[in-house]
Design an enzyme around this catalytic site. Sequence first.
Site, PDB file in Angstrom:
ATOM      1  N   SER A 215       0.839  -1.196   0.000  1.00 29.31           N
ATOM      2  CA  SER A 215       0.000   0.000   0.000  1.00 29.31           C
ATOM      3  C   SER A 215       0.877   1.250   0.000  1.00 29.31           C
ATOM      4  O   SER A 215       1.667   1.433  -0.928  1.00 29.31           O
ATOM      5  CB  SER A 215      -0.981  -0.041   1.178  1.00 29.31           C
ATOM      6  N   GLU A 333      -9.447  -5.486  -3.010  1.00 32.66           N
ATOM      7  CA  GLU A 333      -8.828  -4.269  -2.468  1.00 32.66           C
ATOM      8  C   GLU A 333      -9.863  -3.291  -1.899  1.00 32.66           C
ATOM      9  O   GLU A 333      -9.726  -2.773  -0.790  1.00 32.66           O
ATOM     10  CB  GLU A 333      -8.016  -3.547  -3.550  1.00 32.66           C
ATOM     11  N   HIS A 427      -7.805  -5.623   1.000  1.00 32.32           N
ATOM     12  CA  HIS A 427      -6.547  -4.871   0.958  1.00 32.32           C
ATOM     13  C   HIS A 427      -5.672  -5.247   2.146  1.00 32.32           C
ATOM     14  O   HIS A 427      -6.106  -5.171   3.295  1.00 32.32           O
ATOM     15  CB  HIS A 427      -6.873  -3.376   0.989  1.00 32.32           C
TER      16      HIS A 427
END
Length: 545
Positions: A215, A333, A427
């Site tokens: 990320s 995600e 995610h």
Amino acid sequence: MRFLPRLAACAAAAFLTGGALAAEAPTVQAPAGTLEGRAAGAVDVFMGIPYARPPVGLLRWKPPADLPAWAGVRSAVEPGAACMQPRPRQASIYANPPARMDEDCLFLNIWAPRGAKDAPVLVWVHGGSLTGGYGHEQAYDGARLAAEQGLIVVSVNYRLGVLGYLAHPALSAESPDKVSGNYGLLDQIAALRWVRRNIGAFGGDAGNVTLAGESAGALSVMYLMAAPDARGLFAKAIAQSAYMISTPELKDERFGTPSAEMIGTYVAGTLGAPTPAALRNMDAEKLVEGAAKAGYFPLGTVDGKVLPRQPVDSFDRGEQAPVPLLAGFNSGEIRSLRFLAPPVPASPAAYEAEIRNRYGDLAEAFLRLYPSGDLEESILAAPRDALYGWTAERLARAQTAQGQPAYLYYFDHGYPEADAKGLHAFHAAEIPYVFRTTDRTPPYWPRVPDTPAEQRLSAAMSGYWASFAATGRPAAAGEPAWAPFGAEGAYMAFRGTPQPGTDLMPGMFALHEETVCRRRLTGTMPWHWNTGVASPVLPAGGTGC
């Protein structure tokens, strides 16, 4: 574990059985100074190691400075403070506030197999939107990677939020380079330099460092691949759920985004502290909380020095670090990042009308990929691909064009508690599988069951990642071969088991590449999660990028 030294196999056995090869506290004499850590089975652990002078108070918004070597023996058994960050206000699955925060936070942590010699090194940059997180979160514990795979694992804190990324005209004026912002990125570069100078004392190979992150950590990896000051500090890169979005430029308003200095001026005014002196006199917690309430969203700054140009342009020009790459994204995600998805339109007809209005000649291609027949799924899939899928494949294509091996993955694995909450392959869900920390996730994280199937998948992913860090080629004992992306677009899907394939999501990359290309050509449109029914009206096709 066929690529591992015998030492790693012995260390893994001792770690997993709770045994120990030595009971005494490990001591390392490094160029930075002498450290005493703690033994965890056959792994030596050193926590809270300072890697740069703390830029606090009147030193806020200064580049990190080298620390002189300390005298005597420094205890390294407890993690240092996390960098200042807003406290979570709701029970997000990611909510995991640190026990201690401070401006004095430039620490790193090391997990090393006991007796390691010239071991490969993995430097982990945590995620958290450049706003939160810390290197010693339990899911990033490097003990199992060290014990089972023979890696030395290093995790890093870096300045976050307004303290890490604020740009301001007065800060630029006082800088010798006449730039501001990117302080958190400079911290990461300082940490890599510390590793280069010191990791040999822990048994690591300073010439075999893999930079990895997820990320915002993967965004940082991408920034560092494009940063001249980071060149040569790492030999390979891993980018998990990176996002190559448009980035504020220091002095110019471009791509529909105010300049970084304009953003900083607004934030300072909102805080009632328009000058650097006033900002430096503010209480750190009030400063961080106030900037977050003002809507400050930290990103790197295209300043012509640390980041020479938009990342998308750096990679187009082949200016990024010429290193092997492993990159990918998760199928779910946006399931845990719903704020990135636009509202679901009232009807399929309304959805199709919006897409045709906004995408013009690209509308049919968009609707084939994200049809109106399942609006909820299409609304989640479009920003997933525009942010994470397009970026992962673009990175793989760019490294392949450089003649470097690139490996693409797609994490599409669910398990009962996550799937029951609508969080299939969410995610960051892959992180505990890579680190072998499925039993050490944050408090609100959907619990991973301790079953043979889950442990096999975790062992496979850990093996692939560690093998890549060691050799530049991902391989796992007893699992399928993972081919480089190459001309065929090879990838590895992680579902219940690793499953190789080619041509992931046909048409996805081409659509989003063309969309971003057209936005870039206008010079007035950003590209991030403003996709699908949230997209600006795109211009008709032209000469292309």
